[in-house]
Design a protein around this motif. Structure first.
Motif, short mmCIF file in Angstrom:
data_model
loop_
_atom_site.label_atom_id
_atom_site.label_comp_id
_atom_site.label_asym_id
_atom_site.label_seq_id
_atom_site.Cartn_x
_atom_site.Cartn_y
_atom_site.Cartn_z
N ASP A 143 -4.28 2.11 -2.78
CA ASP A 143 -3.86 1.02 -3.66
C ASP A 143 -3.19 1.66 -4.87
O ASP A 143 -3.80 2.48 -5.55
CB ASP A 143 -5.10 0.23 -4.09
N ARG B 237 -4.71 4.75 3.27
CA ARG B 237 -4.02 3.75 2.46
C ARG B 237 -4.52 3.87 1.05
O ARG B 237 -5.72 3.99 0.81
CB ARG B 237 -4.30 2.35 2.98
N TRP C 215 0.83 -1.20 0.00
CA TRP C 215 0.00 0.00 0.00
C TRP C 215 0.87 1.25 0.00
O TRP C 215 1.96 1.26 0.55
CB TRP C 215 -0.89 0.05 1.24
#
Length: 126
Positions: free
Chosen positions: A98, A96, A47
């Motif tokens: 992606d 976080r 991440w």
């Protein structure tokens, strides 16, 4: 907390130190959110870690924002905002990201400003 680091690379992939556009969930309802600029500040495994940016000026309501637990740091203007408006980073909220969800890279933040943001994140966490 994972370490914050400045590692922008001109390789077309998102890296800490870069401002990117991605979907950011609302805190009140994680099923909803909006596409917005995020300053990438580090990594947590696969991440990326980032802090949301806004072009809204919170200097005028700083006391109210702090009372609500929101802490903002000025980062200036950059290529992430087509209108060239100054931005602020919300250092009390790390999200976080992606890497595959990054829609586009906006710009690289200069190292000095990145360090100011990283220090504010660290100070807020302690």
């Amino acid at each position: 907390m994972p370490s914050l680091n400045y590692q922008p690379r001109p390789d077309g992939r998102p890296d800490p130190g870069e401002v990117v556009w991605t979907w950011v969930p609302f805190q009140e309802d994680f099923s909803r959110g909006k596409d917005r600029p995020v300053l990438l500040v580090g990594r947590d495994g696969t991440w990326l870690l980032g802090v949301p940016l806004t072009s809204k000026d919170h200097d005028r309501d700083a006391a109210q924002e702090r009372a609500a637990g929101r802490v903002w740091v000025d980062v200036g203007a950059g290529g992430w905002d087509r209108e060239g408006r100054p931005s602020e980073a919300r250092v009390d909220r790390i999200i976080r990201v992606d890497p595959a969800a990054v829609r586009r890279e906006g710009a690289v933040l200069d190292r000095h400003t990145f360090v100011v943001v990283a220090e504010a994140i660290t100070a807020h966490r302690h």
